[in-house]
Motif scaffolding. Structure first.
Motif, PDB file in Angstrom:
ATOM      1  N   THR A  52      -0.645   9.722   0.737  1.00 22.49           N
ATOM      2  CA  THR A  52      -1.099   8.335   0.934  1.00 22.49           C
ATOM      3  C   THR A  52      -2.199   8.327   2.003  1.00 22.49           C
ATOM      4  OG1 THR A  52       0.403   7.885   2.751  1.00 22.49           O
ATOM      5  CG2 THR A  52       1.253   7.500   0.537  1.00 22.49           C
ATOM      6  N   ARG A  71       0.865  -1.203   0.000  1.00 21.80           N
ATOM      7  CA  ARG A  71       0.000   0.000   0.000  1.00 21.80           C
ATOM      8  C   ARG A  71       0.890   1.238   0.000  1.00 21.80           C
ATOM      9  NH1 ARG A  71      -3.047   1.562   4.160  1.00 21.80           N
ATOM     10  NH2 ARG A  71      -2.364   0.089   5.756  1.00 21.80           N
ATOM     11  N   ASN A 116      10.443  -0.031   4.827  1.00 23.11           N
ATOM     12  CA  ASN A 116       9.450   1.022   4.596  1.00 23.11           C
ATOM     13  C   ASN A 116       8.266   0.971   5.559  1.00 23.11           C
ATOM     14  OD1 ASN A 116       7.658   2.879   2.780  1.00 23.11           O
ATOM     15  ND2 ASN A 116       6.535   0.942   2.887  1.00 23.11           N
ATOM     16  N   TYR A 145       6.713   8.914  17.021  1.00 22.07           N
ATOM     17  CA  TYR A 145       7.092   8.758  15.600  1.00 22.07           C
ATOM     18  C   TYR A 145       8.416   9.475  15.306  1.00 22.07           C
ATOM     19  CZ  TYR A 145       6.176   8.862  10.483  1.00 22.07           C
ATOM     20  OH  TYR A 145       6.239   8.722   9.107  1.00 22.07           O
ATOM     21  N   GLY A 172      -1.660  -6.758   7.868  1.00 18.88           N
ATOM     22  CA  GLY A 172      -3.010  -7.156   8.256  1.00 18.88           C
ATOM     23  C   GLY A 172      -4.067  -6.986   7.175  1.00 18.88           C
TER      24      GLY A 172
HETATM   25  P1  NDP Z   1       0.478   3.321   4.540  1.00 18.63           P
HETATM   26  O1  NDP Z   1      -0.263   3.363   5.818  1.00 18.63           O
HETATM   27  O2  NDP Z   1      -0.179   3.821   3.293  1.00 18.63           O
HETATM   28  O3  NDP Z   1       1.008   1.828   4.254  1.00 18.63           O
HETATM   29  C1  NDP Z   1       1.702   1.172   5.260  1.00 18.63           C
HETATM   30  C2  NDP Z   1       2.198  -0.173   4.786  1.00 18.63           C
HETATM   31  O4  NDP Z   1       2.962  -0.728   5.856  1.00 18.63           O
HETATM   32  C3  NDP Z   1       1.092  -1.155   4.500  1.00 18.63           C
HETATM   33  O5  NDP Z   1       1.485  -2.044   3.461  1.00 18.63           O
HETATM   34  C4  NDP Z   1       0.960  -1.906   5.820  1.00 18.63           C
HETATM   35  O6  NDP Z   1       0.413  -3.211   5.711  1.00 18.63           O
HETATM   36  C5  NDP Z   1       2.395  -1.978   6.237  1.00 18.63           C
HETATM   37  N1  NDP Z   1       2.565  -2.206   7.657  1.00 18.63           N
HETATM   38  C6  NDP Z   1       2.109  -1.452   8.697  1.00 18.63           C
HETATM   39  N2  NDP Z   1       2.455  -2.012   9.866  1.00 18.63           N
HETATM   40  C7  NDP Z   1       3.146  -3.142   9.555  1.00 18.63           C
HETATM   41  C8  NDP Z   1       3.744  -4.183  10.328  1.00 18.63           C
HETATM   42  N3  NDP Z   1       3.737  -4.160  11.659  1.00 18.63           N
HETATM   43  N4  NDP Z   1       4.341  -5.207   9.669  1.00 18.63           N
HETATM   44  C9  NDP Z   1       4.377  -5.242   8.317  1.00 18.63           C
HETATM   45  N5  NDP Z   1       3.824  -4.298   7.536  1.00 18.63           N
HETATM   46  C10 NDP Z   1       3.213  -3.271   8.146  1.00 18.63           C
HETATM   47  O7  NDP Z   1       1.828   4.136   4.825  1.00 18.63           O
HETATM   48  P2  NDP Z   1       2.669   5.116   3.887  1.00 18.63           P
HETATM   49  O8  NDP Z   1       2.827   4.536   2.559  1.00 18.63           O
HETATM   50  O9  NDP Z   1       2.122   6.481   4.022  1.00 18.63           O
HETATM   51  O10 NDP Z   1       4.074   5.130   4.653  1.00 18.63           O
HETATM   52  C11 NDP Z   1       5.145   4.289   4.282  1.00 18.63           C
HETATM   53  C12 NDP Z   1       6.390   4.716   5.045  1.00 18.63           C
HETATM   54  O11 NDP Z   1       6.703   6.073   4.726  1.00 18.63           O
HETATM   55  C13 NDP Z   1       6.217   4.679   6.564  1.00 18.63           C
HETATM   56  O12 NDP Z   1       7.421   4.255   7.163  1.00 18.63           O
HETATM   57  C14 NDP Z   1       5.934   6.114   6.913  1.00 18.63           C
HETATM   58  O13 NDP Z   1       6.286   6.397   8.230  1.00 18.63           O
HETATM   59  C15 NDP Z   1       6.823   6.823   5.916  1.00 18.63           C
HETATM   60  N6  NDP Z   1       6.440   8.193   5.644  1.00 18.63           N
HETATM   61  C16 NDP Z   1       5.214   8.489   5.111  1.00 18.63           C
HETATM   62  C17 NDP Z   1       4.891   9.794   4.836  1.00 18.63           C
HETATM   63  C18 NDP Z   1       3.604  10.169   4.209  1.00 18.63           C
HETATM   64  O14 NDP Z   1       3.387  11.362   4.030  1.00 18.63           O
HETATM   65  N7  NDP Z   1       2.731   9.243   3.860  1.00 18.63           N
HETATM   66  C19 NDP Z   1       5.806  10.889   5.134  1.00 18.63           C
HETATM   67  C20 NDP Z   1       7.060  10.466   5.694  1.00 18.63           C
HETATM   68  C21 NDP Z   1       7.352   9.167   5.934  1.00 18.63           C
HETATM   69  P3  NDP Z   1      -1.190  -3.449   5.776  1.00 18.63           P
HETATM   70  O15 NDP Z   1      -1.709  -3.005   4.443  1.00 18.63           O
HETATM   71  O16 NDP Z   1      -1.329  -4.891   6.025  1.00 18.63           O
HETATM   72  O17 NDP Z   1      -1.709  -2.593   6.892  1.00 18.63           O
END
Ligand code: NDP
Length: 241
Positions: free
Chosen positions: A182, A12, A82, A147, A35
């Motif tokens: 996102t 995602r 990630n 965070y 999940g």
């Molecule tokens: P999303 O919430 O859109 O997606 C998160 C993804 O991580 C999903 O595939 C989810 O799986 C997976 N995930 C969450 N928890 C776990 C876990 N415990 N084990 C395995 N997989 C897990 O997040 P983003 O794409 O927005 O963020 C991605 C990264 O970028 C993160 O590290 C975030 O902190 C960082 N980031 C994001 C920003 C933003 O503006 N969006 C800005 C700066 C950093 P599932 O689908 O099963 O829940």
């Protein structure tokens, strides 16, 4: 033989864009999730990329799942750490559950996902580790003490690991995204986004997941061997460290 890449949280948001971009560039990709089976299935159906369900906070599960990925696809050459979550709240109201959930998923995962691949990378003399941190790990953010701590911790981790493994052909770098459109950011109320966040971004818009994916491709390339221990800000000019 194509190089093998594992993207945690790769089904995602930013991770999905990274997985897709790596696949388009010719890498053999595995995408992890935790999940949301529905989203993972939709991602798999659309991209053909194999998906692996495990919690990056669970060391034992990471070890066995990564071994399974390696036996299915091959030794991991590129690891993109990630996966991440937020559990926001002012620190004076924050619970230990909010704190530890974020530290577990965003920082423990640096150990749990990197430890099972690092010895193989060292033996083979090649590795690319790319960590997705955050602008808020660089500058701090009100309401995100958990965070910010985890994301800053990941930067320190990358610098130490880069030094330990530089002579073994392994690079370790960080991307610090700004606000990317996102689901994580869509959870921020529209009004807050318009009045508090967008005015702080000189480029005048949210970033796109594909823009982070392009930065990962750059750092993951065989040709990027002289870049290690660095933090690449991809934030529309919002914060210049
Ligand atoms: P999303 O919430 O859109 O997606 C998160 C993804 O991580 C999903 O595939 C989810 O799986 C997976 N995930 C969450 N928890 C776990 C876990 N415990 N084990 C395995 N997989 C897990 O997040 P983003 O794409 O927005 O963020 C991605 C990264 O970028 C993160 O590290 C975030 O902190 C960082 N980031 C994001 C920003 C933003 O503006 N969006 C800005 C700066 C950093 P599932 O689908 O099963 O829940």
């Amino acid at each position: 033989m194509a190089r093998v890449a594992l993207v945690t949280g790769g089904t995602r948001g930013i991770g999905a864009a990274i997985s897709q971009a790596l696949k388009n560039a010719g890498y053999a990709v595995a995408a992890n999730y935790c999940g949301n089976d529905e989203a993972a299935k939709a991602f798999h159906d659309k991209t053909g990329i194999p998906v692996y369900k495990f919690d990056v906070g669970d060391a034992q599960l990471c070890e066995t799942s990564i071994r399974k990925i390696e036996s299915d696809i091959g030794p991991i050459d590129i690891l993109v750490n990630n996966a991440g979550i937020t559990r926001d709240g002012m620190f004076h109201r924050m619970t230990f559950e909010q704190w530890s959930a974020v530290l577990r998923t965003n920082l423990d995962s640096m150990f749990t996902c990197t430890r099972p691949v690092i010895e193989g990378m060292r033996e083979r003399g090649f590795g690319r580790i790319v960590i997705i941190s955050s602008i808020n790990g660089q500058k701090g953010q009100m309401g995100q003490a958990n965070y910010s701590a985890a994301k800053a911790g990941a930067i320190g981790f990358a610098k130490a690991l880069a030094q330990e493994n530089a002579a073994k052909g392994i690079t370790v770098n960080v991307i610090a995204p700004g606000y990317i459109g996102t689901e994580m950011v869509q959870a921020v109320p529209e009004e807050v986004l318009k009045t508090k966040i967008l005015p702080l971004i000189p480029v005048g818009r949210l970033g796109e997941a594909e823009e982070i994916a392009r930065s990962v491709l750059y750092l993951a390339a065989d040709e990027a061997g002289f870049i290690t221990g660095s933090t690449l800000a991809v934030n529309g000019g919002q914060y210049m460290a």
